[in-house]
Design a protein around this motif. Sequence first.
Motif: not given
Length: 395
Positions: A34-37, A85-86, A92-95
């Motif tokens: 997801l490319g998040k820090t 749901g998952l 993102w941001p449902h996760y």
Amino acid sequence: MPKSVWFLIIGMLVNTTGNSFLWPLNAIYMHDYLGKTLAMAGFVLMLNSAAGVLGNLLGGFLFDKIGGYKAIMLGIFLTVVSLIGLTQWHEWPHYVWLLTLLGFSGGIVFPSMFALAGTAWPEGGRKAFNAIYLAQNVGVAVGPALAGIVAEKGFDNVFEVNLWMYVLFFFIALLTFKRFETDSVVPKNVVSERKRITNKASLYALLIISSSSVLCWIAYSQWSATISSYTQDLGLSLKQYSLLWTINGLLIVAAQPLIAPLVKRWENNLKRQLVFGVVIIAISFGIVAFASDFKMFAAAMVVLTFGEMFYTPALPTIANQLAPKGRQGFYQGILNSATTVGRMIGPLFGGIMVDQFGMMALMSILVIIVVIAVIPCLVYDRPLVKRSKSTTVLE
């Protein structure tokens, strides 16, 4: 061992296998897919754990009020809803929202499982909780090993397999847990002054020992947060990282005969068992500080596992011993909440530390944090000593 405990063991095995399909890979998924820090991934894991704290407290409360069976079924139902749901929405941001709900629902289940073990086999003492603990770790051995293979074929499959494991857990609980549930509802009677003092002292003792759990889990949670991503940066594959958890789970089962003499020797002195375990855990993070390949990480995991085997099963045993009659769920809920608070703080703290100062600095601080966790292990029974003096005065 009673048949009822075996049903709990099977249920916990399936539960943990499903759970461990996802939690070791959360930070990797958010960081690499997801490319998040790492700091952002830590914040999301903090939300998951914060929801878990609320779930733990609610689960313990419900165990005492409506019984473990209903509390567990509620938690499993909400978990299945979250995982449905998952499987559909894991971008993102449902996760974030679904992972938070998953933390809450999972939190409801665990204190009730441990409380049920204590009430189903009260004469078993540490053996009942150690059996549940072993089941957890067989699941930890199986889950990540399979998850690493499944994840390399696509993360969508991880969510789907996780869902089906919880569906299986739902039917195991539905068909077996109701049969042996022990009524643990707190009787509505007037509490004497002596009993009030006893309960208050026991609660203080529980809160002190729970603070040790918070500190240890701040460190332990790094294995599924910063350390997981760090291994990827060093070139370890998902299969190798997942294998570390397989080593953890299998060693916990295989090494029981090795630690049995010390456990038996310290059977009536859980304080020594706690301190010994914490010191070994601290050493493991010193090894991680210098790890650069799979062998070093595996060595660190082996050392961590031996510390965990002494430390972790002793905690629910102490909580069960401290709990007044009819309050087992509440006490296990507090203890599980402490664990979850550590898991809540750990990933965010670790992510910020690594982003700002690097992995070596984080590991050095973790060693200090774990060593500090020895102090609550040494003094948690102080309120009980004061209680004895107070009850003597009442006599």
